[in-house]
Every structure is written in structure tokens, then in C-alpha cells.
Design an enzyme around this catalytic site. Structure first.
Site: not given
Ligand code: 13P
Length: 258
Positions: A10-11, A96, A168, A234-235
Site C-alpha cells: 500500500n503505497w 483502511h 491492521e 506500507g513503509g
Molecule cells: P506500515 O507497514 O507502514 O506500518 O503500514 C501498514 C499499512 O497501513 C498498510 O496498509
């Protein structure tokens, strides 16, 4: 096992179209024609055309981070499911926690988007998860059940298998804090049990991803758990080598679970 692991990036609101191409290219090339697991990138709307154009014969898949609940018409600023399909999009992240908390999205509104996706044969990735306050108050199951029941209302039985759930925990997103594999497995098992109540035995085929500070150093342990069928990242998805390391973890986990 019939569930195919899904490693999804997820960018969020990162990367111009030019930067998105730079990030996607090595991933698409590396994935090429591997078919052991599903690999998904979810760029911003503005980058989807450029990234889609790169995919060619690679098995890499493209997702969006949102979609309109409406099919077409006078809805300024919205993007429809059909418009996404036209750009080779096959998955859409919905519900999300950032959209729930910053943009006021409710379970009922998210449900309309889930149904709009299924109607257009897009796979919804429905995100659920508790805040730290809710966890500390012992409300994890209550919160997640409400999100699942609300988000999945009226899902047609013949489309249920294409749904993906992402657990999440809000306290683990972008914080560097990850749920332990045991904590995550416990919630994933609860999600699968709840999916059985809502949708029936098809729940055994529905993929449940973990999201929240997943990275190469913790992915193997998480993906080894029986009800963790992939990651929503995410990151670490913004660094091609890190994301590819997660893809490798997915391939290893798939082989071990076969
Ligand atoms: P991170 O991997 O940056 O914690 O983000 C997770 C996320 O929200 C993916 O949708």
C-alpha cells in the site's frame, strides 16, 4: 492448502508517477512469471496508468487505494470501479484505518464500496483493526466483528471467495510496533471464525493479510502462522529491495504451507 499467499504494497499518498515507475519496474521485473504467490502493488490513482503500462506479461497485480461507491454520474472527484478495471486494476483497498479516522468512513459506507467492487469483479481488500485504547479495554473481538459484519453485509455468496481481509491493528501502523505472531494469529483465527458465521464455509478460502510494520525482519515468523495468508505493507513497500525480500518470504511460507 488452497489459499495463495498475497504480498501487497500500500503505497499510500507517496510517489509521483515518475517515482512510481522507478519503484515498480524492479518489482515487476523480479516477479516476472512467478506464480507461487500473488504480488500486488497499490499506487495512487495518478500513478496507476504508468505502473499498469509496465506490467506487460508479468504476474504482478495492480490495486487501488479507494473507489467510489457509485457507478457513474455527477460525483465530482470520484473514481468508479469500471474506470479502475479499464486500467487493469484487480484489487481495491477499502476501510483502511486512515480513511476511517481522517475521512470519516463508516462501516455502512465501506460496505457500499465493497459491493461496488464485487459488482465490477474487483477484489476488495477490506481492512479491519482495533486502536490501542480498544485493545487495552478488551474490545478487540467486538470491534473487529462489528467491522466485518458491517463491511460484508449483503455480499453475494458467489463472489465471497474474491474478498481479502487485512487485519491492521491501528497501533502497529507506521509505528514500528508489530503485533507478535501469536497476537496476530489469535485475531486472524477470530476473523476466520467470524467470516464463517457471516459467509459460511467459503471462509476457509478467504485470504487474511496482516498489516502493521511488517518488514523483512519479522515477515517469516508472521507468515508461518496458519491463518496469516500474506501481508499488507506500507513503509517497507516503498523500498523495492525490502518489498522483494517480503515477496521471497511469501514464496518460502507458501512452500512450507503446501
Ligand atoms: P506500515 O507497514 O507502514 O506500518 O503500514 C501498514 C499499512 O497501513 C498498510 O496498509
Amino acid at each position: 492448502m488452497s489459499r495463495k499467499i498475497l504480498i501487497a504494497g500500500n503505497w499510500k499518498m507517496n510517489k509521483t508517477a515518475t517515482e512510481a515507475v522507478e519503484l515498480a519496474k524492479p518489482i515487476i521485473d523480479a516477479v516476472a512469471n512467478q506464480n507461487d504467490i500473488d504480488v500486488l502493488m497499490c499506487p495512487t490513482f495518478t500513478s496507476i496508468p504508468a505502473v499498469s503500462a509496465l506490467v506487460g506479461n508479468s504476474t504482478a497485480k495492480i490495486g487501488a487505494q479507494n473507489v467510489s461507491d457509485k457507478a457513474s454520474g455527477a460525483y465530482t472527484g470520484e473514481i468508479s470501479a469500471a474506470m479502475l478495471r479499464d486500467l487493469q486494476v484487480s484489487y481495491v483497498i477499502l476501510g483502511h484505518s486512515e480513511r476511517r479516522s481522517y475521512y470519516g468512513e463508516t462501516d455502512a459506507f465501506i460496505n457500499k464500496k465493497v459491493l461496488a467492487c464485487l459488482e465490477s469483479n474487483l477484489k476488495p481488500v477490506l481492512c479491519v483493526g482495533e486502536t490501542l485504547e480498544e485493545r487495552e479495554a478488551g474490545k478487540v473481538e467486538e470491534v473487529i466483528k462489528t467491522q466485518l459484519v458491517g463491511g460484508l453485509a449483503d455480499v453475494p455468496a458467489d463472489k465471497a471467495e474474491s474478498i481479502v481481509i487485512a487485519y491492521e491493528p491501528v497501533w502497529a501502523i507506521g509505528t514500528g510496533k508489530t503485533a507478535t505472531p501469536e497476537q496476530a494469529q489469535e485475531v486472524h483465527a477470530f476473523i476466520r471464525k467470524t467470516l464463517t458465521e457471516i459467509l459460511g464455509t467459503v471462509s476457509a478460502n478467504i485470504r487474511i493479510l496482516y498489516g502493521g510494520s511488517m518488514k523483512p525482519s519479522n515477515a517469516d515468523e508472521l507468515l508461518a502462522k496458519p491463518d496469516i495468508d500474506g501481508g499488507l505493507i506500507g513503509g517497507a513497500a516503498l523500498v523495492a529491495n525490502d518489498f522483494l525480500a517480503l515477496v521471497n518470504s511469501g514464496v518460502k511460507a507458501q512452500a512450507a504451507k503446501a
